[in-house]
Design a protein around this motif. Sequence first.
Motif, PDB file in Angstrom:
ATOM      1  N   ASP A  75       0.811  -1.221   0.000  1.00 45.88           N
ATOM      2  CA  ASP A  75       0.000   0.000   0.000  1.00 45.88           C
ATOM      3  C   ASP A  75       0.845   1.272   0.000  1.00 45.88           C
ATOM      4  O   ASP A  75       0.330   2.356  -0.246  1.00 45.88           O
ATOM      5  CB  ASP A  75      -0.925   0.028   1.216  1.00 45.88           C
ATOM      6  N   PHE A  76       2.128   1.137   0.292  1.00 45.80           N
ATOM      7  CA  PHE A  76       2.997   2.315   0.378  1.00 45.80           C
ATOM      8  C   PHE A  76       3.910   2.470  -0.835  1.00 45.80           C
ATOM      9  O   PHE A  76       4.843   3.270  -0.814  1.00 45.80           O
ATOM     10  CB  PHE A  76       3.802   2.277   1.675  1.00 45.80           C
ATOM     11  N   GLN A 122       5.312   3.837  -4.279  1.00 49.68           N
ATOM     12  CA  GLN A 122       5.340   5.230  -4.707  1.00 49.68           C
ATOM     13  C   GLN A 122       5.614   5.357  -6.200  1.00 49.68           C
ATOM     14  O   GLN A 122       6.501   4.692  -6.730  1.00 49.68           O
ATOM     15  CB  GLN A 122       6.470   5.994  -3.995  1.00 49.68           C
ATOM     16  N   ARG A 143       4.503   3.330  -9.836  1.00 44.03           N
ATOM     17  CA  ARG A 143       4.566   2.416  -8.688  1.00 44.03           C
ATOM     18  C   ARG A 143       5.004   1.039  -9.172  1.00 44.03           C
ATOM     19  O   ARG A 143       4.661   0.633 -10.271  1.00 44.03           O
ATOM     20  CB  ARG A 143       3.200   2.311  -8.011  1.00 44.03           C
ATOM     21  N   CYS A 164       6.648  12.477  -4.990  1.00 43.89           N
ATOM     22  CA  CYS A 164       6.113  11.139  -4.740  1.00 43.89           C
ATOM     23  C   CYS A 164       4.599  11.221  -4.574  1.00 43.89           C
ATOM     24  O   CYS A 164       4.085  12.188  -4.028  1.00 43.89           O
ATOM     25  CB  CYS A 164       6.696  10.556  -3.452  1.00 43.89           C
ATOM     26  N   ASP A 165       3.914  10.178  -5.016  1.00 42.51           N
ATOM     27  CA  ASP A 165       2.453  10.166  -4.881  1.00 42.51           C
ATOM     28  C   ASP A 165       1.994   9.429  -3.628  1.00 42.51           C
ATOM     29  O   ASP A 165       0.803   9.221  -3.430  1.00 42.51           O
ATOM     30  CB  ASP A 165       1.795   9.560  -6.129  1.00 42.51           C
ATOM     31  N   ASN A 166       2.932   9.042  -2.781  1.00 35.31           N
ATOM     32  CA  ASN A 166       2.600   8.374  -1.527  1.00 35.31           C
ATOM     33  C   ASN A 166       3.679   8.739  -0.519  1.00 35.31           C
ATOM     34  O   ASN A 166       4.821   9.010  -0.894  1.00 35.31           O
ATOM     35  CB  ASN A 166       2.545   6.853  -1.729  1.00 35.31           C
ATOM     36  N   TYR A 167       3.316   8.743   0.741  1.00 33.05           N
ATOM     37  CA  TYR A 167       4.251   9.116   1.787  1.00 33.05           C
ATOM     38  C   TYR A 167       5.262   8.001   2.049  1.00 33.05           C
ATOM     39  O   TYR A 167       4.960   6.816   1.895  1.00 33.05           O
ATOM     40  CB  TYR A 167       3.500   9.446   3.086  1.00 33.05           C
TER      41      TYR A 167
END
Length: 182
Positions: A67-68, A70, A115, A134-137
Amino acid sequence: MTVKQSPLKGCFVIEPQVFEDERGSFFESFNQKSFEENTGIDIEFVQDNQSVSQYGTIRGLHFQTGDFAQAKLIRVAKGKVLDVVVDMRPDSETYLKQFSYVLTGENNHQLFVPRGFAHGFACLSEDVIFVYKCDNYYHKASESGILYNDNTLNIDWQIPKQEQIVSEKDQNLPTLETYLNS
């Protein structure tokens, strides 16, 4: 902006329009609407990162899992790097294929890395300022990677072995075979 599909599905080279005159230059480094229209990708970037490195530094090959994961939009503000990506998506037609591209502060080109890709770069100039969205932390527990000098990938980092500067952490990443069999 000109967007070109790289040899790896979903990975794009982006060439912004640069305006120059006697004062210097200007370019739009990101425009959400133009990006979506030219790539067909609806994305929201949530984090910007910057690293400063010296000649010979190799960073990578890194990625986040699950889920993480990027997606990244990468560019060089100063200097020159060899940027390398590897498609780690098992269901992709370009699975385990790699692509390298030279990014510089002069050409202002960018690389969109989706991703599921491993990413790394080698500093080919004296000093490098490397920036990316980035599109995710970042999530430390989801951090993963592949050994930069993996024999299966056989990446030419364009830096003589005796001049390579690699962190201890990156030197201890698993080989591709070990990662795939874990």
